[in-house]
Motif scaffolding. Sequence first.
Motif, PDB file in Angstrom:
ATOM      1  N   ILE A  32       9.561 -12.910 -18.049  1.00  0.00           N
ATOM      2  CA  ILE A  32       8.492 -13.138 -19.034  1.00  0.00           C
ATOM      3  C   ILE A  32       7.387 -12.103 -18.860  1.00  0.00           C
ATOM      4  O   ILE A  32       6.884 -11.530 -19.835  1.00  0.00           O
ATOM      5  N   GLY A  33       7.006 -11.819 -17.612  1.00  0.00           N
ATOM      6  CA  GLY A  33       5.989 -10.801 -17.343  1.00  0.00           C
ATOM      7  C   GLY A  33       6.422  -9.423 -17.790  1.00  0.00           C
ATOM      8  O   GLY A  33       5.628  -8.647 -18.335  1.00  0.00           O
ATOM      9  N   LEU A  34       7.684  -9.097 -17.578  1.00  0.00           N
ATOM     10  CA  LEU A  34       8.216  -7.802 -18.000  1.00  0.00           C
ATOM     11  C   LEU A  34       8.196  -7.675 -19.518  1.00  0.00           C
ATOM     12  O   LEU A  34       7.803  -6.630 -20.052  1.00  0.00           O
ATOM     13  N   ILE A  35       8.582  -8.733 -20.207  1.00  0.00           N
ATOM     14  CA  ILE A  35       8.549  -8.719 -21.673  1.00  0.00           C
ATOM     15  C   ILE A  35       7.110  -8.542 -22.169  1.00  0.00           C
ATOM     16  O   ILE A  35       6.847  -7.749 -23.079  1.00  0.00           O
ATOM     17  N   LEU A  36       6.168  -9.259 -21.562  1.00  0.00           N
ATOM     18  CA  LEU A  36       4.766  -9.107 -21.959  1.00  0.00           C
ATOM     19  C   LEU A  36       4.251  -7.705 -21.669  1.00  0.00           C
ATOM     20  O   LEU A  36       3.538  -7.116 -22.484  1.00  0.00           O
ATOM     21  N   ALA A  37       4.594  -7.172 -20.505  1.00  0.00           N
ATOM     22  CA  ALA A  37       4.129  -5.828 -20.151  1.00  0.00           C
ATOM     23  C   ALA A  37       4.664  -4.783 -21.118  1.00  0.00           C
ATOM     24  O   ALA A  37       3.935  -3.873 -21.531  1.00  0.00           O
ATOM     25  N   LEU A  38       5.923  -4.913 -21.494  1.00  0.00           N
ATOM     26  CA  LEU A  38       6.510  -3.931 -22.399  1.00  0.00           C
ATOM     27  C   LEU A  38       6.088  -4.130 -23.852  1.00  0.00           C
ATOM     28  O   LEU A  38       6.199  -3.210 -24.663  1.00  0.00           O
ATOM     29  N   SER A  39       5.612  -5.319 -24.196  1.00  0.00           N
ATOM     30  CA  SER A  39       5.183  -5.557 -25.576  1.00  0.00           C
ATOM     31  C   SER A  39       3.673  -5.432 -25.761  1.00  0.00           C
ATOM     32  O   SER A  39       3.175  -5.647 -26.864  1.00  0.00           O
ATOM     33  N   THR A  40       2.951  -5.057 -24.722  1.00  0.00           N
ATOM     34  CA  THR A  40       1.491  -4.957 -24.852  1.00  0.00           C
ATOM     35  C   THR A  40       1.067  -3.890 -25.850  1.00  0.00           C
ATOM     36  O   THR A  40       0.046  -4.043 -26.512  1.00  0.00           O
ATOM     37  N   ARG A  41       1.818  -2.822 -25.953  1.00  0.00           N
ATOM     38  CA  ARG A  41       1.467  -1.775 -26.917  1.00  0.00           C
ATOM     39  C   ARG A  41       1.476  -2.346 -28.345  1.00  0.00           C
ATOM     40  O   ARG A  41       0.561  -2.095 -29.127  1.00  0.00           O
ATOM     41  N   ALA A  42       2.468  -3.170 -28.688  1.00  0.00           N
ATOM     42  CA  ALA A  42       2.520  -3.787 -30.014  1.00  0.00           C
ATOM     43  C   ALA A  42       1.386  -4.793 -30.192  1.00  0.00           C
ATOM     44  O   ALA A  42       0.797  -4.880 -31.277  1.00  0.00           O
ATOM     45  N   ILE A  43       1.077  -5.526 -29.127  1.00  0.00           N
ATOM     46  CA  ILE A  43      -0.020  -6.496 -29.203  1.00  0.00           C
ATOM     47  C   ILE A  43      -1.346  -5.771 -29.437  1.00  0.00           C
ATOM     48  O   ILE A  43      -2.142  -6.182 -30.292  1.00  0.00           O
ATOM     49  N   ILE A  44      -1.584  -4.690 -28.705  1.00  0.00           N
ATOM     50  CA  ILE A  44      -2.831  -3.931 -28.871  1.00  0.00           C
ATOM     51  C   ILE A  44      -2.912  -3.335 -30.271  1.00  0.00           C
ATOM     52  O   ILE A  44      -3.958  -3.372 -30.922  1.00  0.00           O
ATOM     53  N   ARG A  45      -1.801  -2.802 -30.758  1.00  0.00           N
ATOM     54  CA  ARG A  45      -1.787  -2.229 -32.113  1.00  0.00           C
ATOM     55  C   ARG A  45      -2.082  -3.307 -33.162  1.00  0.00           C
ATOM     56  O   ARG A  45      -2.826  -3.074 -34.113  1.00  0.00           O
ATOM     57  N   PHE A  46      -1.511  -4.509 -32.977  1.00  0.00           N
ATOM     58  CA  PHE A  46      -1.772  -5.613 -33.901  1.00  0.00           C
ATOM     59  C   PHE A  46      -3.253  -5.978 -33.896  1.00  0.00           C
ATOM     60  O   PHE A  46      -3.856  -6.195 -34.956  1.00  0.00           O
ATOM     61  N   ILE A  47      -3.862  -6.045 -32.710  1.00  0.00           N
ATOM     62  CA  ILE A  47      -5.293  -6.383 -32.617  1.00  0.00           C
ATOM     63  C   ILE A  47      -6.132  -5.301 -33.276  1.00  0.00           C
ATOM     64  O   ILE A  47      -7.088  -5.603 -34.012  1.00  0.00           O
ATOM     65  N   LEU A  48      -5.805  -4.028 -33.040  1.00  0.00           N
ATOM     66  CA  LEU A  48      -6.561  -2.945 -33.661  1.00  0.00           C
ATOM     67  C   LEU A  48      -6.442  -2.993 -35.187  1.00  0.00           C
ATOM     68  O   LEU A  48      -7.422  -2.753 -35.899  1.00  0.00           O
ATOM     69  N   THR A  61       0.828  -1.204   0.000  1.00  0.00           N
ATOM     70  CA  THR A  61       0.000   0.000   0.000  1.00  0.00           C
ATOM     71  C   THR A  61       0.864   1.255   0.000  1.00  0.00           C
ATOM     72  O   THR A  61       0.605   2.196  -0.748  1.00  0.00           O
ATOM     73  N   LEU A  62       1.900   1.265   0.836  1.00  0.00           N
ATOM     74  CA  LEU A  62       2.791   2.423   0.882  1.00  0.00           C
ATOM     75  C   LEU A  62       3.573   2.596  -0.416  1.00  0.00           C
ATOM     76  O   LEU A  62       3.842   3.713  -0.844  1.00  0.00           O
ATOM     77  N   ALA A  63       3.911   1.483  -1.043  1.00  0.00           N
ATOM     78  CA  ALA A  63       4.677   1.556  -2.289  1.00  0.00           C
ATOM     79  C   ALA A  63       3.852   2.136  -3.430  1.00  0.00           C
ATOM     80  O   ALA A  63       4.370   2.859  -4.282  1.00  0.00           O
ATOM     81  N   PHE A  64       2.543   1.831  -3.466  1.00  0.00           N
ATOM     82  CA  PHE A  64       1.730   2.266  -4.589  1.00  0.00           C
ATOM     83  C   PHE A  64       0.846   3.460  -4.283  1.00  0.00           C
ATOM     84  O   PHE A  64       0.089   3.906  -5.142  1.00  0.00           O
ATOM     85  N   ALA A  65       0.932   4.031  -3.085  1.00  0.00           N
ATOM     86  CA  ALA A  65       0.175   5.241  -2.777  1.00  0.00           C
ATOM     87  C   ALA A  65       0.552   6.394  -3.706  1.00  0.00           C
ATOM     88  O   ALA A  65      -0.325   7.103  -4.193  1.00  0.00           O
ATOM     89  N   PRO A  66       1.851   6.610  -3.992  1.00  0.00           N
ATOM     90  CA  PRO A  66       2.184   7.689  -4.933  1.00  0.00           C
ATOM     91  C   PRO A  66       1.599   7.471  -6.326  1.00  0.00           C
ATOM     92  O   PRO A  66       1.265   8.429  -7.014  1.00  0.00           O
ATOM     93  N   VAL A  67       1.463   6.223  -6.741  1.00  0.00           N
ATOM     94  CA  VAL A  67       0.891   5.929  -8.056  1.00  0.00           C
ATOM     95  C   VAL A  67      -0.564   6.367  -8.103  1.00  0.00           C
ATOM     96  O   VAL A  67      -1.017   6.978  -9.070  1.00  0.00           O
ATOM     97  N   VAL A  68      -1.306   6.077  -7.040  1.00  0.00           N
ATOM     98  CA  VAL A  68      -2.721   6.452  -6.992  1.00  0.00           C
ATOM     99  C   VAL A  68      -2.863   7.967  -6.988  1.00  0.00           C
ATOM    100  O   VAL A  68      -3.692   8.532  -7.698  1.00  0.00           O
ATOM    101  N   ILE A  69      -2.035   8.638  -6.210  1.00  0.00           N
ATOM    102  CA  ILE A  69      -2.083  10.099  -6.149  1.00  0.00           C
ATOM    103  C   ILE A  69      -1.728  10.692  -7.509  1.00  0.00           C
ATOM    104  O   ILE A  69      -2.377  11.625  -7.978  1.00  0.00           O
ATOM    105  N   VAL A 127       1.037  -0.057 -16.975  1.00  0.00           N
ATOM    106  CA  VAL A 127       2.291  -0.656 -17.445  1.00  0.00           C
ATOM    107  C   VAL A 127       3.496  -0.002 -16.788  1.00  0.00           C
ATOM    108  O   VAL A 127       4.360  -0.679 -16.224  1.00  0.00           O
ATOM    109  N   ASN A 128       3.565   1.317 -16.832  1.00  0.00           N
ATOM    110  CA  ASN A 128       4.757   2.011 -16.356  1.00  0.00           C
ATOM    111  C   ASN A 128       4.872   2.081 -14.840  1.00  0.00           C
ATOM    112  O   ASN A 128       5.971   2.053 -14.303  1.00  0.00           O
ATOM    113  N   ASN A 129       3.751   2.202 -14.146  1.00  0.00           N
ATOM    114  CA  ASN A 129       3.805   2.426 -12.707  1.00  0.00           C
ATOM    115  C   ASN A 129       3.430   1.216 -11.869  1.00  0.00           C
ATOM    116  O   ASN A 129       3.566   1.270 -10.648  1.00  0.00           O
ATOM    117  N   VAL A 130       2.925   0.160 -12.486  1.00  0.00           N
ATOM    118  CA  VAL A 130       2.550  -1.019 -11.716  1.00  0.00           C
ATOM    119  C   VAL A 130       3.307  -2.263 -12.203  1.00  0.00           C
ATOM    120  O   VAL A 130       4.023  -2.899 -11.437  1.00  0.00           O
TER     121      VAL A 130
END
Length: 127
Positions: free
Chosen positions: A100-116, A15-23, A59-62
């Motif tokens: 693997i999760g990091l690679i997927l998180a960083l490649s989601t923009r390409a995946i979304i663009r491909f789907i669109l 909670t303390l780690a992600f409070a700045p993200v919410v703010i 993606v960037n903050n979580v």
Amino acid sequence: MKKFVHILLFSVLLTLAFAPVVIHAQSEGLVTNCGGAGEPECNAATFQSALLKIFNIIVNNVAVPLAVIAIIIGAVAMITSAGNPTTASWGKKVIISAIIGLILALSTRAIIRFILEAIGSKQFYGF
């Protein structure tokens, strides 16, 4: 009782780690006001703009910080395993899963663009 204390401590630290993200998310203004007097018209661009802001925050903050934390936890487990193959194996699995999760998180923009593109969308509004 010890497990409860560990879970409680982990929850408080998370909670303390992600409070700045919410703010930060609140100050960014995720929702674009539209359709009212003196406001722009609501259309697909405003909707996709809000989705893009949410996507970038997730993606960037979580996802990226969680993957880095998981890699660190896996590395610490491997270093402190003291020859215990079970702990070393667990640490290795955590590191591989985090990468693997990091690679997927960083490649989601390409995946979304491909789907669109696959569904025939002509405008991507930032993707």
